[in-house]
Design an enzyme around this catalytic site. Structure first.
Site, PDB file in Angstrom:
ATOM      1  N   HIS A 210       3.362  73.577  32.460  1.00 50.55           N
ATOM      2  CA  HIS A 210       4.044  73.303  31.343  1.00 50.55           C
ATOM      3  C   HIS A 210       2.293  72.776  30.329  1.00 50.55           C
ATOM      4  O   HIS A 210       2.650  72.850  29.308  1.00 50.55           O
ATOM      5  CB  HIS A 210       4.628  72.340  31.733  1.00 50.55           C
ATOM      6  CG  HIS A 210       5.632  72.874  30.745  1.00 50.55           C
ATOM      7  ND1 HIS A 210       5.958  73.010  29.539  1.00 50.55           N
ATOM      8  CD2 HIS A 210       7.612  73.287  30.379  1.00 50.55           C
ATOM      9  CE1 HIS A 210       6.082  73.510  28.894  1.00 50.55           C
ATOM     10  NE2 HIS A 210       7.657  73.018  29.497  1.00 50.55           N
TER      11      HIS A 210
ATOM     12  N   THR B  15       3.787  85.077  46.356  1.00 57.51           N
ATOM     13  CA  THR B  15       4.370  84.357  47.475  1.00 57.51           C
ATOM     14  C   THR B  15       5.485  85.568  47.956  1.00 57.51           C
ATOM     15  O   THR B  15       6.486  85.544  46.952  1.00 57.51           O
ATOM     16  CB  THR B  15       3.946  83.405  47.977  1.00 57.51           C
ATOM     17  OG1 THR B  15       4.381  83.163  48.859  1.00 57.51           O
ATOM     18  CG2 THR B  15       5.614  82.945  46.649  1.00 57.51           C
TER      19      THR B  15
END
Length: 401
Positions: free
Chosen positions: A372, A320
């Site tokens: 994560h 993006t």
């Protein structure tokens, strides 16, 4: 003979849609391939075109109504336009009053684009029947004249303050569109369902800028008008980095990790109707020109609502670019089920220490948000450093080193 106007066949991932807007009302004449209704789904706005010249006989589903795949939403009568032709030719201004701007006649879809981009309809070359401006004419005009829209846009703030008394607090309540609802829901889910972290780095854009400056004219001439931008370098750099760090290109499916042996990179594209994320398929096999031309095509069709649902499904990684709007730094949100997203930002000159000397260099902050649960901090940092190294020495992209 009446012909059923049906909603299109939605893919399995889309349960239903809703009527966004009827471009024509019962009794109005319609030309073949002219827009008659827009249907908004969770992912895209679909256009239904007239199958032939005729008139809208009746509307069974009104704006805002929910529709299922291939459900009948109205009826169309082919050939009925012939009976209305004398009236239309005698008084074109009256019969097509809703699509006439000044002395210019245009389709409803074209008029919406003209209004959105604040264009002068008289300046748009017309290729339609009888000098009619089509939606494609407007799309091509916007693509070739990018500087025309901002001039008109500057008038908008003044118009917003008309007839507002001093001290008056004006509010306007409008229902959230179906697309905006889905985007909002998924953004919240992305934060709630992932252990999302963001790591940052910065890249010296001078090598890429110098390379682009040196070859941009030859590139455009060689590739039939395709312009060399920065996004293609980022896509190719990300593709090479994804090969080196498969976890960044993977996704989580329940208790399983799905490693993808290909690179399908989603590119975020802004439009008046919301954020779209079409996918560049197999970027490993795409050239810089392929990337640039495909992104340009996606951008143009996002503005006119012409992106298909199949073009936005899938994707293993997302890029993006908030820099086009002036963003200097941000933390992009994940695009589930993907586990990482790269955020580009504004290129800004800053004093940097180079070999003990201070130099003014065009720098860009990069942000990598990642899940994560799957990607360790070490992998995320190394992935971002790999992109930085590839961009600061573009020859590495070609050599894959």
């Amino acid at each position: 003979m009446a012909i059923e106007i049906k909603a299109p066949q939605f893919p399995e991932s889309v349960a239903d849609g809703s009527i966004a807007a009827w471009a024509k009302q019962p009794g109005e004449a319609v030309e073949r391939d002219e827009l008659i209704v827009e249907i908004e789904t969770d992912k895209v706005v679909l256009e239904i075109l007239a199958p032939a010249d005729g008139v809208i006989k009746s509307i069974e589903k009104n704006e805002g109504d929910v529709v299922l795949s291939e459900e009948v939403i109205g009826y169309f009568e082919a050939g009925a336009a012939a009976s209305a032709a004398p009236t239309a030719s005698a008084a074109p201004a009256d019969s097509e009053e809703d699509v006439k701007v000044g002395n210019v006649v245009m389709s409803p879809a074209a008029r919406r684009l003209v209004d959105e981009h604040k264009l002068d309809a008289a300046t748009i070359p017309a290729t339609g029947k009888g000098g009619r401006v089509t939606k494609e004419d407007v799309v091509n005009f916007v693509a070739n004249k990018p500087a025309a829209a901002p001039v008109k846009a500057a008038e908008k703030p003044a118009a917003a303050t008309i007839n507002v008394a001093p001290g008056e607090k004006v509010e306007k309540r409008v229902p959230m569109t179906r697309l905006r609802k889905v985007v909002a829901k998924r953004l919240v889910e992305a934060q709630q369902n992932a252990a999302m972290l963001t790591t940052f780095n910065e890249v010296n854009m001078k090598p890429v800028m110098e390379l682009r400056k040196q070859y941009k004219d030859l590139f455009e001439k060689t590739h039939n008008g395709t312009r060399l931008g920065f996004m293609s370098f980022f896509v190719k750099a990300a593709t090479e980095a994804l090969k080196r760090f498969p976890a960044v290109n993977a996704s989580i499916d329940g208790d399983d990790i799905v490693y993808h042996g290909y690179q399908d990179i989603s590119v975020a594209v802004s439009s008046p109707k919301g954020l779209f994320v079409p996918v560049l398929r197999d970027t490993d096999t795409m050239s810089l020109a392929d990337v640039e031309s495909t992104i340009r095509d996606y951008g143009m069709r996002a503005q006119s609502g012409g992106l298909g649902m199949d073009e936005m499904q899938g994707g293993t990684f997302t890029i993006t670019n908030g820099g086009v709007f002036g963003s200097l730094l941000s933390t992009p949100l994940l695009n589930p089920p993907q586990t990482a997203i790269l955020g580009m930002h504004k290129i800004q000159e800053r004093p940097m220490a180079v070999n003990g000397q201070v130099e003014i260099l065009p720098m860009m902050y990069l942000a990598l948000s990642y899940d994560h649960r799957l990607i360790d901090g070490k992998e995320a940092v190394q992935f971002l450093v790999a992109i930085k190294d590839l961009l600061e020495d573009p020859a590495r992209i070609l050599l894959e080193v």
